[in-house]
Design an enzyme around this catalytic site. Structure first.
Site, mmCIF file in Angstrom:
data_model
loop_
_atom_site.group_PDB
_atom_site.id
_atom_site.type_symbol
_atom_site.label_atom_id
_atom_site.label_comp_id
_atom_site.label_asym_id
_atom_site.label_seq_id
_atom_site.Cartn_x
_atom_site.Cartn_y
_atom_site.Cartn_z
ATOM 1 N N LYS A 211 -11.345 -13.417 4.707
ATOM 2 C CA LYS A 211 -11.251 -11.984 4.471
ATOM 3 C C LYS A 211 -10.461 -11.771 3.185
ATOM 4 O O LYS A 211 -9.237 -11.758 3.187
ATOM 5 C CB LYS A 211 -10.562 -11.266 5.628
ATOM 6 C CG LYS A 211 -10.543 -9.732 5.453
ATOM 7 C CD LYS A 211 -9.214 -9.188 5.881
ATOM 8 C CE LYS A 211 -8.747 -7.956 5.166
ATOM 9 N NZ LYS A 211 -9.124 -7.711 3.815
ATOM 10 N N GLU A 284 2.272 -17.879 3.374
ATOM 11 C CA GLU A 284 3.063 -17.738 2.155
ATOM 12 C C GLU A 284 3.372 -16.254 2.006
ATOM 13 O O GLU A 284 2.467 -15.438 1.866
ATOM 14 C CB GLU A 284 2.339 -18.244 0.919
ATOM 15 C CG GLU A 284 3.289 -18.281 -0.281
ATOM 16 C CD GLU A 284 2.598 -18.238 -1.623
ATOM 17 O OE1 GLU A 284 2.663 -17.180 -2.281
ATOM 18 O OE2 GLU A 284 1.999 -19.249 -2.000
ATOM 19 N N CYS A 318 3.727 -13.978 -6.492
ATOM 20 C CA CYS A 318 4.690 -14.284 -5.426
ATOM 21 C C CYS A 318 5.886 -15.074 -5.945
ATOM 22 O O CYS A 318 6.999 -14.932 -5.434
ATOM 23 C CB CYS A 318 4.006 -15.088 -4.326
ATOM 24 S SG CYS A 318 2.496 -14.352 -3.688
ATOM 25 N N GLU A 416 11.885 -6.707 -2.665
ATOM 26 C CA GLU A 416 10.882 -7.270 -3.561
ATOM 27 C C GLU A 416 10.177 -6.130 -4.283
ATOM 28 O O GLU A 416 9.618 -5.232 -3.659
ATOM 29 C CB GLU A 416 9.874 -8.107 -2.782
ATOM 30 C CG GLU A 416 8.865 -8.804 -3.671
ATOM 31 C CD GLU A 416 7.854 -9.624 -2.874
ATOM 32 O OE1 GLU A 416 7.333 -10.610 -3.416
ATOM 33 O OE2 GLU A 416 7.580 -9.257 -1.714
#
Length: 547
Positions: A211, A284, A318, A416
């Protein structure tokens, strides 16, 4: 990183009343390709073949906010059917010799490099990246396909182990594919974090249901199409499309193993769903990555490295750097050079090389970046570079931004950002800066800059991050695909790359063949004599240093 649900499409338009920043705009070359040239109806029809979906959805380009393509939207029933098809095709693929499966990856490697211009256009249109940052994805996938194409047989081959009784017990460890892997891929690196993670799953004999994010689905579908051209059976690799909260749980519901890249919050939900079914999962997740510039660092190289580490893909990476710790003795000189380089970065939208940074991908990202910067400035932080949106370039552009004087409770200090914003902090003591770098729930990536390699390694070993780069921001560790890559703490579970990156897609099976005598009283021994015999044997095996 942020959620994998599709970012809201851009709806803003350039405004002449919006303050213009300092970063120059890269020119669009004469005759440059446009979205209409790249995403034709024929291309969309080719890429969406076999994608089940009774509904319709669409994706958009961050460069302008315009629609790129209409795409099938999968229902829960479509997801179940995709898994059924993959499950039916998987046994034949698993029975294919490993070397033949690996040959598909090596052919894919060559095709990818030959036809990279096609996918670079798609990556740019779907993510808004500068072309050089898009090429990092091509590099990463080519390296991974070469590595697993060459090494899969060695990783997966049967291994002999010492048995309970040497010579009498023959033990072999086999690696069996898990079945059908469910992969939920994000929008920020639509080639690398889709097919890059799919390659080891496929070469180890699994089928796959992926997906991808709807807004970057064309890139993932292009990669699937290229794998099929390289020899992968089409039914082995299924794709489903739709909203993350609708389709994502259905993927977790049917998968034999789940691979997820996205936010820590969503990662916890994925982990709970997998745990309820007792299936494995790799995650992750987010990061608030730190770069440490020690007092003996090469200032020029560190400044150039900080630009790459902080602003590649507009900070939507990331493992990009959001916290920059600089030794007090060199801070002013470093920041002068870093700010000058940052202000000189060229922004651009062309499907060509030349721009140093592209766009944010969606309105939610722009809102987060704007909120973090505006709040920090209101509470006393100083803008050394950037700090403004650039709608004159595109609706989602924001200048690469350096903030000084950041401190709690500013949101940018701990949350973040996932955008082109870095906060600068000064330090005087290495013990102190290691503690500060580790004082976050995250632990994905870190960077250390020093002229003393031994010193760099010593500091790196003390940082609680899954990868640490010395005199580089992120690329050296990530590109070293024989070594594992992943996060500590809230940054995730499991690893990609290396042996861990492929063996996670397999189940270990131990086959023990007992020969001559059983592990029980035999040859006329009663229980007591057998116990004495085994005790003597155990002492002998220890003296012979047998493991």
């Amino acid at each position: 990183m942020t959620d994998t649900q599709a970012p809201a499409p851009a709806t803003g338009t350039a405004s002449s009343s919006t303050p213009r920043g300092t970063n120059p705009v890269a020119p669009v070359p004469d005759g440059a390709r446009t979205a209409a040239d790249v995403v034709t109806p024929e291309v969309v029809a080719q890429l969406t073949r076999g994608v089940r979906g009774s509904g319709r959805t669409a994706n958009h380009t961050p460069f302008t906010g315009e629609r790129l393509a209409e795409l099938p939207e999968s229902t829960p029933e479509d997801v179940a059917e995709a898994f059924a098809r993959a499950r039916a095709a998987q046994p034949a693929w698993a029975a294919t010799p490993v070397r033949r499966r690996a040959a598909v990856l090596l052919r894919f490697h060559d095709l990818l490099l030959e036809r990279q211009a096609e996918v670079l256009d798609l990556i740019q249109l779907e993510t808004g990246k500068a072309r050089l940052h898009a090429h990092e994805e091509v590099q990463a996938v080519a390296i991974a396909s070469r590595h697993y194409g060459r090494r899969a047989s060695a990783y997966l081959k049967p291994k002999r182990h010492t048995g309970a009784v040497p010579t009498l017990t023959k033990v072999t460890e086999l690696r069996q594919p898990r079945g059908v892997v469910g992969q939920i891929a994000p929008w920020n690196y639509p080639l690398e974090l889709s097919v890059g993670d799919a390659l080891p799953a496929l070469v180890s004999g699994n089928a796959l249901v992926m997906k991808p994010d709807t807004e970057t689905a064309l890139t993932a579908l292009w990669a699937r199409d290229l794998l099929i051209e390289a020899g992968l059976p089409a039914e082995v690799f299924q794709v489903v499309l739709g909203e993350g909260p609708v389709v994502g749980p259905e993927v977790v519901k049917h998968a034999d193993y789940v691979s997820f890249t996205g936010s820590t919050r969503t990662g916890r939900e994925v982990a709970r769903g997998a745990a309820a079914r007792l299936v494995g999962v790799s995650l992750e997740l987010g990061g608030k990555n730190a770069m440490l510039v020690l007092r003996d660092a090469d200032i020029e190289k560190a400044a150039a490295g900080a630009v790459r580490a902080c602003f590649s893909s507009a900070g939507q990476l990331c493992i990009s750097i959001e916290r920059l710790y600089v030794h007090e003795s060199i801070a002013d000189a470093f920041l002068e050079r870093f700010a000058a380089r940052t202000k000189a970065m060229r922004l651009g939208t062309a499907l060509a090389y030349g721009a140093d940074m592209g766009s944010l991908v969606g309105e939610r990202q722009l809102e987060t970046v704007t909120r973090h910067v505006d709040e920090a400035v209101a509470k006393g932080a100083k803008v050394l570079a950037g700090g403004v949106a650039r709608p004159d370039v595109g609706p989602l552009f924001y200048e690469p931004t350096i903030l000084d004087g950041v401190q709690e409770p500013m949101s940018v200090c701990t949350e973040e950002t996932f955008g082109p914003v870095v906060s600068v902090y000064r330090f005087t003591d290495e013990d102190e800066v290691v503690e500060r770098a580790n004082s976050t729930p995250y632990g994905l990536n870190a960077s250390v800059w020093t002229k003393d390699g031994r010193r760099g390694h010593a500091v790196a070993a003390r940082l609680r991050a899954g990868t640490v780069n010395i005199n580089e921001g992120y690329a050296s560790a990530y590109g070293s695909v024989q070594a594992p890559m992943g996060g500590m703490k809230d940054s995730g579970l499991g690893r990609r790359h290396g042996s861990e990156g492929i063996l996670k897609y397999t189940e270990a099976q131990t086959v023990a063949h007992q020969r001559v005598m059983p592990l029980a009283p035999s040859f006329g021994m009663d229980d007591e004599k057998y116990a004495a015999f085994m005790s003597r044997s155990l002492r002998l095996m220890k003296s012979l240093r047998l493991r």
